[in-house]
Design an enzyme around this catalytic site. Structure first.
Site, mmCIF file in Angstrom:
data_model
loop_
_atom_site.group_PDB
_atom_site.id
_atom_site.type_symbol
_atom_site.label_atom_id
_atom_site.label_comp_id
_atom_site.label_asym_id
_atom_site.label_seq_id
_atom_site.Cartn_x
_atom_site.Cartn_y
_atom_site.Cartn_z
ATOM 1 N N TYR A 90 14.388 -5.238 7.673
ATOM 2 C CA TYR A 90 14.646 -4.476 6.356
ATOM 3 C C TYR A 90 13.833 -3.180 6.245
ATOM 4 C CZ TYR A 90 16.193 -0.009 4.112
ATOM 5 O OH TYR A 90 17.506 1.810 3.780
ATOM 6 N N LYS B 4 11.658 -0.181 8.608
ATOM 7 C CA LYS B 4 11.382 0.618 8.419
ATOM 8 C C LYS B 4 9.842 1.099 8.083
ATOM 9 C CE LYS B 4 16.104 2.391 7.577
ATOM 10 N NZ LYS B 4 16.336 4.028 8.289
#
Length: 275
Positions: A176, A180
């Protein structure tokens, strides 16, 4: 349905107060629009008179959103498309259909994404690839498809949804955080490359936001709400409409000189180094 309608009326008052009148009649393309922050964005831009193109992988959620939006904002047009953002062919087809329908695309809210939370030593390769595919590749496919139309018209705004975890790190979120953070850097590259063609590209970087998904994780015991609230200096989670209101500002002429930035809205989480 009534909950969305009540929220939309409250947001309408807020939006009118903030006077984003330049967004009226703009064509706004929102991915991941069926729920959560994407759904709140639809309400926010509709409240300011924008016409909407909504994309989501969940057909039922899209139809529910369309019905609620038509009921609350009968003056706007809502065009829906079911597709996965990891399917580049489907993304291009949906973008072409939106452009053909409205004749232009003024704003892309590149919002669709997935969470990923697992100890790194236990992280299967397929889950790593899935996070990168949705959170990074999908954002790129949508940005590229829409920007090709925006460049031709000489204007446009793209807002990519990153995360505070694209600017600070956390354990058990390797996929993640990496995906991102890549969205943040992609945003900067696109901003400097496309600015001469009249485009602005920024990233939204939310912290923990109270969405249906978060509430489900709390009920299932997979997320400690009280601990998150204690860790956040604001002592609460964000609300979807707060992120949507930030998107209104960044898409509007009020933010005309803001380009290539990742704007964090996390209640002070990333400013506070204590874990």
């Amino acid at each position: 349905m009534s909950e969305h309608i009540i929220d939309a009326h409250a947001l309408h008052a807020t939006a009118q107060y903030k006077q984003f009148s330049d967004l009226a009649d703009k064509v706004v393309f929102i991915t991941g629009a069926g729920s959560g922050i994407g759904r709140a964005m639809a309400d926010a831009f509709a409240a300011n008179g924008a016409h909407l193109a909504l994309l989501d992988i969940n057909a039922e959620a899209l139809e529910r959103a369309r019905a609620e939006l038509h009921l609350t904002f009968p003056q706007i047009e809502v065009d829906c498309h079911v597709a996965s953002i990891v399917d580049q062919v489907a993304v291009e087809a949906a973008t072409a259909a939106v452009h053909a329908h409205f004749g232009r695309i003024d704003v892309l809210l590149n919002n669709a994404g997935i969470s990923a939370n697992r100890p790194t030593l236990e992280l299967p390769a397929e889950q790593w690839r899935r996070a990168i595919d949705v959170n990074l590749n999908g954002v790129f496919y949508c940005a590229q498809a829409v920007a090709s139309r925006m460049v031709a018209q000489g204007s446009g705004v793209i807002l990519n949804t990153a995360s505070m975890y694209g600017t600070v790190a956390a354990p058990e979120r390797a996929a993640y955080c990496a995906s991102k953070a890549a969205v943040v850097m992609l945003t900067k590259v696109l901003a400097i490359e496309w600015a001469p063609q009249g485009l602005r590209v920024n990233a939204l970087a939310p912290g923990y936001v109270r969405t249906a998904l978060v509430e489900e994780l709390v009920r299932a015991g997979r997320m400690d709400l009280e601990a998150l609230q204690r860790r956040t200096p604001a002592r609460r989670l964000g609300e979807p409409h707060e992120i949507a209101t930030l998107a209104l500002f960044l898409a509007s002429e009020h933010a005309a000189f803001i380009n290539g930035q990742a704007v964090v809205a996390d209640g002070g989480w990333s400013a506070y180094s204590y874990i």
